[in-house]
Design a protein around this motif. Structure first.
Motif, PDB file in Angstrom:
ATOM      1  N   ILE A   1       0.730  -1.231   0.077  1.00 23.88           N
ATOM      2  CA  ILE A   1       0.002   0.014   0.074  1.00 23.88           C
ATOM      3  C   ILE A   1       0.974   1.197   0.089  1.00 23.88           C
ATOM      4  CG2 ILE A   1      -1.870   1.284   1.064  1.00 23.88           C
ATOM      5  CD1 ILE A   1      -2.500  -1.314   2.494  1.00 23.88           C
ATOM      6  N   ASP A   2       0.864   2.042  -1.133  1.00 21.52           N
ATOM      7  CA  ASP A   2       1.548   3.192  -1.135  1.00 21.52           C
ATOM      8  C   ASP A   2       0.888   4.351  -0.120  1.00 21.52           C
ATOM      9  OD1 ASP A   2       3.543   2.742  -2.620  1.00 21.52           O
ATOM     10  OD2 ASP A   2       2.719   3.338  -4.687  1.00 21.52           O
ATOM     11  N   SER A   3       1.444   5.254   0.566  1.00 21.23           N
ATOM     12  CA  SER A   3       0.843   6.199   0.999  1.00 21.23           C
ATOM     13  C   SER A   3      -0.027   6.876   0.059  1.00 21.23           C
ATOM     14  CB  SER A   3       1.737   7.490   1.672  1.00 21.23           C
ATOM     15  OG  SER A   3       2.600   6.736   2.524  1.00 21.23           O
ATOM     16  N   ALA A   4      -1.626   7.403   0.550  1.00 24.85           N
ATOM     17  CA  ALA A   4      -2.290   7.752  -0.409  1.00 24.85           C
ATOM     18  C   ALA A   4      -1.861   9.285  -0.707  1.00 24.85           C
ATOM     19  CB  ALA A   4      -3.889   7.890   0.313  1.00 24.85           C
ATOM     20  N   PHE A   5      -1.423   9.568  -1.786  1.00 26.25           N
ATOM     21  CA  PHE A   5      -1.095  10.788  -2.288  1.00 26.25           C
ATOM     22  C   PHE A   5      -2.420  11.436  -3.228  1.00 26.25           C
ATOM     23  CE2 PHE A   5       3.279   9.141  -2.342  1.00 26.25           C
ATOM     24  CZ  PHE A   5       3.424   9.525  -0.956  1.00 26.25           C
ATOM     25  N   SER A   6      -3.177  12.198  -2.559  1.00 30.78           N
ATOM     26  CA  SER A   6      -4.260  12.523  -3.022  1.00 30.78           C
ATOM     27  C   SER A   6      -4.343  13.783  -3.710  1.00 30.78           C
ATOM     28  CB  SER A   6      -5.410  12.597  -1.858  1.00 30.78           C
ATOM     29  OG  SER A   6      -6.170  13.222  -1.771  1.00 30.78           O
ATOM     30  N   GLN A   7      -5.034  14.173  -4.782  1.00 31.21           N
ATOM     31  CA  GLN A   7      -5.488  15.362  -5.248  1.00 31.21           C
ATOM     32  C   GLN A   7      -6.626  16.105  -4.542  1.00 31.21           C
ATOM     33  OE1 GLN A   7      -8.068  15.954  -7.849  1.00 31.21           O
ATOM     34  NE2 GLN A   7      -7.466  18.171  -8.245  1.00 31.21           N
ATOM     35  N   THR A   8      -7.132  15.303  -3.703  1.00 31.33           N
ATOM     36  CA  THR A   8      -8.531  15.849  -2.742  1.00 31.33           C
ATOM     37  C   THR A   8      -8.021  16.880  -1.949  1.00 31.33           C
ATOM     38  OG1 THR A   8      -9.534  13.794  -2.853  1.00 31.33           O
ATOM     39  CG2 THR A   8     -10.528  15.319  -1.386  1.00 31.33           C
ATOM     40  N   SER A   9      -8.546  18.355  -2.019  1.00 30.47           N
ATOM     41  CA  SER A   9      -8.050  19.431  -1.519  1.00 30.47           C
ATOM     42  C   SER A   9      -8.835  19.272   0.004  1.00 30.47           C
ATOM     43  CB  SER A   9      -8.299  20.720  -2.097  1.00 30.47           C
ATOM     44  OG  SER A   9      -9.782  20.816  -2.102  1.00 30.47           O
ATOM     45  N   SER A  10      -8.242  20.068   1.055  1.00 29.64           N
ATOM     46  CA  SER A  10      -8.689  20.073   2.310  1.00 29.64           C
ATOM     47  C   SER A  10      -9.631  21.510   2.802  1.00 29.64           C
ATOM     48  CB  SER A  10      -7.575  20.415   3.301  1.00 29.64           C
ATOM     49  OG  SER A  10      -6.578  19.158   3.235  1.00 29.64           O
ATOM     50  N   GLY A  11      -9.896  22.089   1.637  1.00 26.44           N
ATOM     51  CA  GLY A  11     -10.801  23.290   1.636  1.00 26.44           C
ATOM     52  C   GLY A  11     -10.118  24.674   2.485  1.00 26.44           C
ATOM     53  N   GLY A  12     -10.832  25.730   2.536  1.00 30.92           N
ATOM     54  CA  GLY A  12     -10.185  26.778   3.414  1.00 30.92           C
ATOM     55  C   GLY A  12      -9.950  27.982   2.288  1.00 30.92           C
ATOM     56  N   PHE A  13      -9.357  28.962   2.653  1.00 32.35           N
ATOM     57  CA  PHE A  13      -9.047  30.389   2.014  1.00 32.35           C
ATOM     58  C   PHE A  13      -7.857  30.601   2.702  1.00 32.35           C
ATOM     59  CE2 PHE A  13     -13.885  30.043   2.618  1.00 32.35           C
ATOM     60  CZ  PHE A  13     -14.363  30.623   1.277  1.00 32.35           C
ATOM     61  N   PRO A  14      -7.117  31.378   1.564  1.00 34.66           N
ATOM     62  CA  PRO A  14      -5.652  31.854   1.760  1.00 34.66           C
ATOM     63  C   PRO A  14      -5.745  32.711   3.107  1.00 34.66           C
ATOM     64  CG  PRO A  14      -6.076  31.882  -0.478  1.00 34.66           C
ATOM     65  CD  PRO A  14      -7.507  31.499   0.211  1.00 34.66           C
ATOM     66  N   ILE A  15      -4.633  33.045   3.741  1.00 33.64           N
ATOM     67  CA  ILE A  15      -4.564  33.699   4.691  1.00 33.64           C
ATOM     68  C   ILE A  15      -4.324  35.250   4.168  1.00 33.64           C
ATOM     69  CG2 ILE A  15      -2.868  34.722   6.574  1.00 33.64           C
ATOM     70  CD1 ILE A  15      -1.796  31.903   6.704  1.00 33.64           C
ATOM     71  N   GLU A  16      -5.205  36.151   5.010  1.00 39.96           N
ATOM     72  CA  GLU A  16      -5.312  37.393   4.766  1.00 39.96           C
ATOM     73  C   GLU A  16      -3.870  38.136   5.574  1.00 39.96           C
ATOM     74  OE1 GLU A  16      -6.828  39.456   2.613  1.00 39.96           O
ATOM     75  OE2 GLU A  16      -8.169  37.774   2.049  1.00 39.96           O
ATOM     76  N   PRO A  17      -3.128  38.675   4.849  1.00 41.91           N
ATOM     77  CA  PRO A  17      -1.820  39.084   5.578  1.00 41.91           C
ATOM     78  C   PRO A  17      -1.903  40.110   6.549  1.00 41.91           C
ATOM     79  CG  PRO A  17      -1.972  39.981   3.501  1.00 41.91           C
ATOM     80  CD  PRO A  17      -2.997  38.912   3.359  1.00 41.91           C
ATOM     81  N   GLU A  18      -1.344  40.135   7.675  1.00 45.32           N
ATOM     82  CA  GLU A  18      -1.569  40.890   8.789  1.00 45.32           C
ATOM     83  C   GLU A  18      -0.668  42.263   8.540  1.00 45.32           C
ATOM     84  OE1 GLU A  18       0.092  38.607  12.277  1.00 45.32           O
ATOM     85  OE2 GLU A  18      -1.691  37.184  12.061  1.00 45.32           O
ATOM     86  N   LYS A  19       0.498  41.968   7.695  1.00 41.21           N
ATOM     87  CA  LYS A  19       1.181  43.103   7.497  1.00 41.21           C
ATOM     88  C   LYS A  19       0.923  43.348   5.932  1.00 41.21           C
ATOM     89  CE  LYS A  19       5.107  41.879  10.570  1.00 41.21           C
ATOM     90  NZ  LYS A  19       6.408  41.325  10.422  1.00 41.21           N
ATOM     91  N   LYS A  20       0.830  44.509   5.405  1.00 40.44           N
ATOM     92  CA  LYS A  20       0.497  44.987   4.151  1.00 40.44           C
ATOM     93  C   LYS A  20       1.555  45.016   3.007  1.00 40.44           C
ATOM     94  CE  LYS A  20      -3.182  48.016   5.794  1.00 40.44           C
ATOM     95  NZ  LYS A  20      -4.344  46.979   5.535  1.00 40.44           N
ATOM     96  N   SER A  21       2.217  43.761   2.995  1.00 42.02           N
ATOM     97  CA  SER A  21       3.354  43.479   2.233  1.00 42.02           C
ATOM     98  C   SER A  21       2.943  42.804   1.113  1.00 42.02           C
ATOM     99  CB  SER A  21       4.539  42.806   3.081  1.00 42.02           C
ATOM    100  OG  SER A  21       4.115  41.390   3.613  1.00 42.02           O
ATOM    101  N   LEU A  22       1.870  42.045   0.799  1.00 40.33           N
ATOM    102  CA  LEU A  22       1.267  41.425  -0.155  1.00 40.33           C
ATOM    103  C   LEU A  22       0.906  42.327  -1.211  1.00 40.33           C
ATOM    104  CD1 LEU A  22      -0.338  38.261   1.440  1.00 40.33           C
ATOM    105  CD2 LEU A  22       1.923  38.337   0.197  1.00 40.33           C
ATOM    106  N   LYS A  23       1.326  42.064  -2.521  1.00 39.43           N
ATOM    107  CA  LYS A  23       0.827  42.976  -3.459  1.00 39.43           C
ATOM    108  C   LYS A  23      -0.253  42.597  -4.304  1.00 39.43           C
ATOM    109  CE  LYS A  23       5.623  44.148  -4.322  1.00 39.43           C
ATOM    110  NZ  LYS A  23       6.754  44.336  -5.010  1.00 39.43           N
ATOM    111  N   ALA A  24      -1.036  43.299  -5.173  1.00 39.68           N
ATOM    112  CA  ALA A  24      -2.085  42.694  -5.988  1.00 39.68           C
ATOM    113  C   ALA A  24      -1.445  41.837  -6.990  1.00 39.68           C
ATOM    114  CB  ALA A  24      -2.711  43.898  -6.598  1.00 39.68           C
ATOM    115  N   ALA A  25      -2.381  40.812  -7.386  1.00 38.96           N
ATOM    116  CA  ALA A  25      -2.094  39.844  -8.212  1.00 38.96           C
ATOM    117  C   ALA A  25      -1.461  40.409  -9.632  1.00 38.96           C
ATOM    118  CB  ALA A  25      -3.199  38.835  -8.513  1.00 38.96           C
ATOM    119  N   THR A  26      -1.986  41.591 -10.005  1.00 39.77           N
ATOM    120  CA  THR A  26      -1.418  42.072 -11.291  1.00 39.77           C
ATOM    121  C   THR A  26      -0.055  42.554 -11.280  1.00 39.77           C
ATOM    122  OG1 THR A  26      -2.264  44.235 -10.447  1.00 39.77           O
ATOM    123  CG2 THR A  26      -3.894  43.024 -11.946  1.00 39.77           C
ATOM    124  N   ILE A  27       0.606  42.839 -10.106  1.00 39.37           N
ATOM    125  CA  ILE A  27       1.874  43.076  -9.983  1.00 39.37           C
ATOM    126  C   ILE A  27       2.729  41.962  -9.333  1.00 39.37           C
ATOM    127  CG2 ILE A  27       1.450  45.556 -10.222  1.00 39.37           C
ATOM    128  CD1 ILE A  27       1.606  45.643  -7.083  1.00 39.37           C
TER     129      ILE A  27
END
Length: 754
Positions: free
Chosen positions: A18-44
């Motif tokens: 039995i290989d470990s189950a390397f699954s493409q099934t995702s765990s859900g959720g949303f990306p972290i909203e950064p506490e510091k305003k260092s993340l740029k918009a996707a366009t840049i």
């Protein structure tokens, strides 16, 4: 150095890993909203753009075999951490990178390495965040290639979050970016195949329909396949298809079965129209990714693969039974995905003949169907299973007449199971070793549900029901966004027993969700109407739509998740009483211009109030639809529940036992982390990439009793276990190889050789 681990000798052992189950099934959720305003918009964000390419050659590729190319593969070598923008919060490091390929209908990423620590998360999303895949976590870890389902559009953001206290640094390398030039997800799939094709929804009899799946192979080709059962009845995720879906060319120009393409195969289950009479596209949310080649034979076109995970219980999958008998009579049928369309069924009432198909293949190893009596097959149907009148699999589609059309639907050729069962060739060239691991010698074996207590899809829709035509006035909807003060709509389900709710299907007329106006799925307790809220989950639905005429993506006010079936899987299955309510919130006002945010289809009004199952929440609280200010009649909202009878269920399948064949000759290269026997020597071989990664080897019985353990084995990459006297006949045992950051579990079973 060759290390020998001595155990008592076990004669006549066959091993199953039995290989470990390397699954493409995702765990859900949303990306972290950064506490510091260092993340740029996707366009840049830092952007890696694929070179502009003429796809004419790819689009014109045709074959007598019925696979279908839909994408161009760009070979890349993108180390996510090296190329991405880095930012951080107090607890996480975050890397984000934009990947683009001009005019792509969808993009599919394949990782050559996906190894992340506990607590880390990977998301893929469109720049506007309206489509999102993930989170992919350490549960998905694999040192093999890892494919993620296509995401609509010509740009995708790769966002990786890693805890600052992680045990080790991730290894994330993108190997391929696949540019979809046909529109796997965005072109209208319903009706893309020929008019004479018959929706699988017309068939309400055959359980084998639930074994059929659409295969996206290596991110560029579409085929069909079927989950198949074996005599252990252990729900192994074996998929049987056709070898030419995995063909490639070696350095000498020879045609080969490229087993590496299996590692990136994505299987979509239940992709079918939900109604016989209602022209609406099915859901594509139920997919699993990655597998390995188990058995194949080039000259017969046979292919057996094993996916890295068992389909989750809410996929409602069925393992098809089989027959290796050499006589076959009609009627015969197949479920398939022509052109990547929703699932279809084709039927032939006549007896097939044994024929040769093309000079490339071995002579007389195909069933030939002269003409279909209902439906036909097309590109993308390759690999679909042929079933006999006893609902047993007897072969899979190779190809047929390239001039086949509705007025002349055939002829088609299916490779025969009976000719690749057991003819003294290598186990890797025969099905019998894998589908009859107990060596029973039976010629037929029945199918079974993947889970002993399978999920059921509960619906209030009639078999051939077409929903009511919504009464739209000034972009207001009876069951959706309006100015009548309605904020929620609910459907009542009465099952008569406590159940586990896994997910919900729903059918929006229109739908648009954004951070400014999120839509929530809610589950309520109650008797006569929704009462106590017991569960809430925000819904993310796809949003982009490609305009073929303008060759560009329309703005986001145009939705692509309306007028289709959608499936929302609960982040955590919940207990529901015998009566419960599935509800959807909706904004009270359209956010973008005159376009309504959300509205659901509903049934034609019913005869009596007692039949009503629909409710709305307005200024006066919850009321049934007989009190609706514009409908004022009994009805049902078009939504279905996926449930399992009972709660705290313990009858799920055990981990499948996977046979691993010994090498056919001394020079054969084995896969990493391989485990196989040398039966005549009474030895078990364990091969790993790096000996210094191995911490221990342990053998236990099925009651968890430790029979043998060895620690600190860091000397070599090859171990030989000589085992004896500890394994009674017909018993199953576990061998656990513990590595620094992961573990692999293998099982072996003893039986008598014939």
């Amino acid at each position: 150095m060759r290390t020998l681990i001595k155990l008592a000798l076990l004669a006549n052992v066959i091993l199953l890993g039995i290989d470990s189950a390397f699954s493409q099934t995702s765990s859900g959720g949303f990306p972290i909203e950064p506490e510091k305003k260092s993340l740029k918009a996707a366009t840049i964000l830092p952007c890696i753009e694929m070179p502009e390419t003429d796809f004419t050659e790819d689009m014109n590729k045709k074959s007598f075999c019925k696979g279908k190319i839909f994408a161009h593969k760009f070979n890349v070598n993108i180390n996510v951490k090296e190329k991405a923008e880095h930012s951080e919060t107090d607890t996480y490091n975050i890397w984000r990178l934009l990947i683009k390929s001009k005019d792509a209908r969808s993009l599919n990423l394949i990782f050559s390495s996906f190894i992340v620590p506990e607590g880390a998360r990977l998301f893929l999303y469109t720049p506007d965040k309206e489509q999102m895949l993930g989170a992919y976590t350490n549960k998905n870890n694999t040192d093999r290639r890892f494919a993620i389902s296509p995401i609509d559009g010509d740009a995708v953001v790769v966002c990786y979050e890693e805890p600052k206290n992680a045990r080790f640094a991730a290894n994330l390398v993108i190997d391929n970016v696949n540019h979809d030039f046909r529109g796997l997800k965005l072109l209208p799939q319903y009706g893309i195949s020929n008019d004479c094709e018959v929706n699988a929804a017309t068939d309400t009899v055959h359980l084998t329909r639930q074994s059929s799946c659409l295969l996206v192979v290596d991110g560029i080709e579409m085929c069909s396949g079927n989950l198949v059962n074996n005599t252990l009845n252990d729900a192994n995720p074996y998929i049987i298809s056709s070898g030419h879906c995995f063909w490639n060319t070696d350095s000498r120009g020879n045609t080969i079965v490229d087993t590496n393409r299996v590692t990136t195969t994505v299987a979509f289950f239940n992709y079918e129209s939900p109604s016989e009479a209602w022209a609406i596209e099915g859901s594509k949310e139920m997919s699993i990714s990655g597998g390995r080649a188990i058995a194949w034979r080039l000259k017969n076109d046979m292919m057996l693969i094993r996916m890295n995970e068992v389909p989750p219980v809410d996929y409602r999958t069925y393992q098809a039974g089989w027959s290796n008998e050499r006589t076959l009579e009609g009627p015969l049928y197949t479920f398939h995905h022509p052109g990547g369309d929703v699932k279809k069924i084709s039927v032939d009432n006549d007896n097939p003949s044994t024929r040769s198909f093309d000079n490339f293949f071995t002579k007389n190893v195909h069933w030939r169907l002269y003409r279909w009596d209902s439906g036909m097959t097309e590109g993308g149907s390759s690999g679909c299973g042929l079933f006999n009148s006893e609902n047993l699999l007897v072969g899979n589609l190779t190809g047929g007449d390239t001039a086949s059309k509705c007025s002349r639907p055939g002829d088609d050729y299916f490779w025969k199971i009976c000719d690749v069962w057991n003819d003294n060739n290598s186990e890797k060239q025969n099905l019998g070793f894998w589908l009859d691991p107990l060596q029973t010698g039976v010629t037929v074996h029945n199918g079974m549900w993947t889970y002993r207590n399978p999920c059921k899809r509960i619906t209030h829709r009639a078999y051939n029901e077409v929903p009511a035509v919504p009464n739209i006035k000034d972009n207001e909807f009876e069951v959706g966004t309006n100015t009548l003060g309605m904020t929620e709509f609910a459907e009542r389900f009465s099952l008569g027993h406590v159940s586990t709710l896994y997910g919900v299907y729903f059918f929006p007329v229109v739908g648009f969700e954004s951070n400014k106006s999120p839509i929530f799925l809610r589950i309520y307790k109650g008797k006569e109407c929704p009462d106590s809220l017991i569960y809430e989950q925000r819904i993310h639905i796809q949003n982009a739509l490609y305009d073929i005429t303008r060759k560009e993506f329309q703005d986001r006010t145009v939705t692509n998740w309306g007028s289709k079936e959608n499936y929302v899987r609960l982040e955590t299955p919940i207990e529901v009483d015998s009566t419960f309510f599935v509800a959807f919130t909706t904004p009270t006002k359209a956010t973008y211009g005159n376009n309504s945010n959300f509205a659901l289809y509903f049934s034609e009004p019913k005869a009596s109030r007692q039949e009503n199952t629909a409710y709305f929440k307005g200024k006066d609280g919850w009321q049934d639809f007989t009190q609706h200010p514009t409908i004022a009649k009994a009805t049902s909202i078009m939504t279905d529940a996926v449930v399992r009878e009972g709660w705290n269920l313990t009858d799920s399948i055990a981990k499948p036992v996977v046979p691993v064949a010994p090498p056919t000759h001394e020079t054969e290269k084995v896969e990493d982390y391989n485990f196989y026997p040398a039966v005549t020597k009474g030895e078990i071989y364990l091969d790993i990439p790096r000996g210094d990664m191995l911490k221990s080897v342990c053998i236990t019985d099925m009651n968890g009793r430790t029979l043998y353990v060895a620690n600190g084995l860091c000397e070599t990459s090859h171990y030989v276990l000589n085992i004896s006297d500890i394994c009674p006949m017909e018993s199953v045992y576990n061998l656990v190889a513990e590595y620094k950051f992961m573990s692999k579990t293998f099982r072996f079973i003893r039986w008598k050789t014939k």
